[in-house]
Design an enzyme around this catalytic site. Structure first.
Site, PDB file in Angstrom:
ATOM      1  N   PHE A 213       0.848  -1.194   0.000  1.00  0.00           N
ATOM      2  CA  PHE A 213       0.000   0.000   0.000  1.00  0.00           C
ATOM      3  C   PHE A 213       0.884   1.246   0.000  1.00  0.00           C
ATOM      4  O   PHE A 213       1.574   1.516   0.988  1.00  0.00           O
ATOM      5  CB  PHE A 213      -0.922  -0.015   1.219  1.00  0.00           C
ATOM      6  N   ASP A 215       1.760   4.434   0.672  1.00  0.00           N
ATOM      7  CA  ASP A 215       1.386   5.550   1.543  1.00  0.00           C
ATOM      8  C   ASP A 215       2.590   6.489   1.683  1.00  0.00           C
ATOM      9  O   ASP A 215       3.484   6.477   0.843  1.00  0.00           O
ATOM     10  CB  ASP A 215       0.929   5.014   2.914  1.00  0.00           C
ATOM     11  N   ASP A 283       4.263  -5.479   3.851  1.00  0.00           N
ATOM     12  CA  ASP A 283       3.758  -4.141   4.131  1.00  0.00           C
ATOM     13  C   ASP A 283       3.647  -3.882   5.628  1.00  0.00           C
ATOM     14  O   ASP A 283       4.132  -2.872   6.133  1.00  0.00           O
ATOM     15  CB  ASP A 283       2.378  -3.946   3.483  1.00  0.00           C
TER      16      ASP A 283
HETATM   17  N1  LIG Z   1       1.330   0.883   3.910  1.00  0.00           N
HETATM   18  C1  LIG Z   1       0.513   1.021   4.929  1.00  0.00           C
HETATM   19  N2  LIG Z   1       0.055   2.243   5.264  1.00  0.00           N
HETATM   20  C2  LIG Z   1      -0.776   2.354   6.315  1.00  0.00           C
HETATM   21  C3  LIG Z   1      -1.172   1.280   7.091  1.00  0.00           C
HETATM   22  C4  LIG Z   1      -2.036   1.763   8.072  1.00  0.00           C
HETATM   23  C5  LIG Z   1      -2.707   1.046   9.187  1.00  0.00           C
HETATM   24  N3  LIG Z   1      -2.952  -0.317   8.968  1.00  0.00           N
HETATM   25  C6  LIG Z   1      -3.417  -1.045  10.096  1.00  0.00           C
HETATM   26  C7  LIG Z   1      -3.775  -2.403   9.819  1.00  0.00           C
HETATM   27  C8  LIG Z   1      -3.246  -3.279  10.737  1.00  0.00           C
HETATM   28  C9  LIG Z   1      -2.245  -2.660  11.521  1.00  0.00           C
HETATM   29  O1  LIG Z   1      -2.260  -3.042  12.851  1.00  0.00           O
HETATM   30  C10 LIG Z   1      -2.382  -1.181  11.193  1.00  0.00           C
HETATM   31  O2  LIG Z   1      -2.874  -0.424  12.234  1.00  0.00           O
HETATM   32  C11 LIG Z   1      -2.121   3.137   7.877  1.00  0.00           C
HETATM   33  N4  LIG Z   1      -1.365   3.471   6.821  1.00  0.00           N
HETATM   34  C12 LIG Z   1      -1.017   4.788   6.297  1.00  0.00           C
HETATM   35  O3  LIG Z   1       0.038   5.310   7.109  1.00  0.00           O
HETATM   36  C13 LIG Z   1      -0.052   6.738   7.113  1.00  0.00           C
HETATM   37  C14 LIG Z   1      -0.341   7.226   8.512  1.00  0.00           C
HETATM   38  O4  LIG Z   1       0.800   7.351   9.220  1.00  0.00           O
HETATM   39  P1  LIG Z   1       0.804   8.270  10.548  1.00  0.00           P
HETATM   40  O5  LIG Z   1       0.570   9.697  10.078  1.00  0.00           O
HETATM   41  O6  LIG Z   1       2.191   8.061  11.138  1.00  0.00           O
HETATM   42  O7  LIG Z   1      -0.287   7.764  11.443  1.00  0.00           O
HETATM   43  C15 LIG Z   1      -1.226   7.098   6.213  1.00  0.00           C
HETATM   44  O8  LIG Z   1      -0.796   7.260   4.864  1.00  0.00           O
HETATM   45  C16 LIG Z   1      -2.084   5.847   6.343  1.00  0.00           C
HETATM   46  O9  LIG Z   1      -2.996   5.723   5.277  1.00  0.00           O
HETATM   47  C17 LIG Z   1      -0.679  -0.027   6.753  1.00  0.00           C
HETATM   48  O10 LIG Z   1      -0.955  -1.057   7.363  1.00  0.00           O
HETATM   49  N5  LIG Z   1       0.165  -0.078   5.674  1.00  0.00           N
END
Ligand SMILES: Nc1nc2c(c(CN[C@H]3C=C[C@H](O)[C@@H]3O)cn2[C@@H]2O[C@H](COP(=O)(O)O)[C@@H](O)[C@H]2O)c(=O)[nH]1
Length: 306
Positions: A213, A215, A283
């Site tokens: 993903f 991000d 990821d």
């Molecule tokens: N690649 C990727 N990006 C992810 C996540 C997740 C949350 N996934 C949940 C699922 C199970 C886990 O236990 C996680 O809690 C959020 N994001 C992204 O991060 C950024 C936020 O950052 P900050 O501002 O520091 O909170 C924002 O772009 C958000 O869209 C992920 O898993 N993979």
């Protein structure tokens, strides 16, 4: 997800601001060998889970709003996940399709117990309305019906979500070509798979098709690991907290090269160790490294997609 893979690889082949470093990829692959450090889905303990359709509704609303936290330096994904969880625990009808269509910015803020306007608050509210309306029109108001109709295929789920909900159509145009990234649609499938541990609403026969993903955290982690290298101008913009416009070549390259680098890691793990790993697993591992490193500098793009 062939379109995501192919269009990202195409961007990476022409990329000038972001470069994939083969030796960096090899080093990471050597370090993890054939087993990725295991990170539990919800390692933070912040998500709602009740084993049923309400969890699906929660995850869909969560991923409809899962973007752009950084403009408020105190806000993070954790606040969204735990705020929506608490709201649902207090009122089981809080994400009913008719209610989703009516939220205002101040009401959403109140739901999340956030004391000031959320970043891109008007867009967040618009996306909630879109989700409520389309769920009501085509899925009897329930995200679980959407999942039921995908025949245990994550690819079909992403296709359905992007077909019905314009806010999930995460794409860009790079040098005149359409590039597909589909971050929030794919993360919805991955969240179901993670939350339900590959069973019930999380059972997908093709979870291996999902890409990473793209991000703003994972590219920064890959850079730190020596997998991605930035041009000096891009590195300078990030170091000075400058904004990178949505749809700019820099932004598309950052996201596409992230997807491509992780696909290469998977290929090498398979070649060297004969082990098939999932992008979803890579990821969560990479993302968890990033969010546990507060000094990590990431790119800043105002976007509803990530
Ligand atoms: N690649 C990727 N990006 C992810 C996540 C997740 C949350 N996934 C949940 C699922 C199970 C886990 O236990 C996680 O809690 C959020 N994001 C992204 O991060 C950024 C936020 O950052 P900050 O501002 O520091 O909170 C924002 O772009 C958000 O869209 C992920 O898993 N993979």
């Amino acid at each position: 997800m062939d379109a995501v893979r192919a269009s990202s690889a195409w961007v990476a082949s022409l990329s000038s601001h972001v470069t994939l470093v083969d030796s960096g990829i090899e080093k990471v692959v050597e370090s993890i060998q054939n087993s990725i450090p295991k990170v539990e889905w919800d390692f933070e303990g912040i998500h709602y889970f009740d084993e049923g359709p309400l969890t699906v509704q929660y995850l869909f609303v969560l991923d409809a709003l899962n973007f752009c936290f950084w403009p408020d330096k105190d806000l993070s994904y954790d606040h969204l996940a735990s705020g929506l969880k608490e709201a649902l625990q207090n009122d089981k009808s809080v994400f009913d399709a008719d209610r989703l269509q009516k939220y205002t910015g101040p009401e959403l803020r109140k739901l999340l117990k956030w004391p000031r306007p959320l970043p891109l608050e008007d867009e967040r509210v618009r996306l909630l309305h879109e989700v409520g309306l389309e769920l009501e029109r085509n899925f009897d108001g329930k995200a679980s019906n959407l999942v039921d109709s995908c025949g245990k295929s994550a690819v079909e789920l992403v296709t359905l979500v992007t077909r019905h909900f314009p806010g999930f159509r995460d794409h860009s145009v790079y040098k005149g070509h359409q590039v597909f990234l589909y971050k929030r649609a794919q993360i919805f499938a991955a969240d179901l798979w993670g939350a339900f541990k590959g069973k019930a609403y999380g059972e997908f026969n093709d979870i291996g098709e999902i890409t990473i993903f793209a991000d703003y955290i994972v590219p920064a982690v890959l850079r730190q690991l020596g997998v991605l290298k930035y041009s000096s101008s891009l590195a300078g913009t990030i170091e000075t907290n400058g904004e990178i416009s949505s749809g700019s070549e820099e932004e598309v390259e950052l996201r596409a090269c992230t997807i491509c680098a992780v696909e290469k890691m998977r290929e090498q793990i398979l070649k060297k160790f004969g082990k098939q790993v999932l992008s979803v697993e890579l990821d969560l591992w990479l993302w968890s490294i990033g969010v546990q490193c507060p000094s990590l500098q990431h790119h800043r793009t105002l976007s509803i997609y990530y």
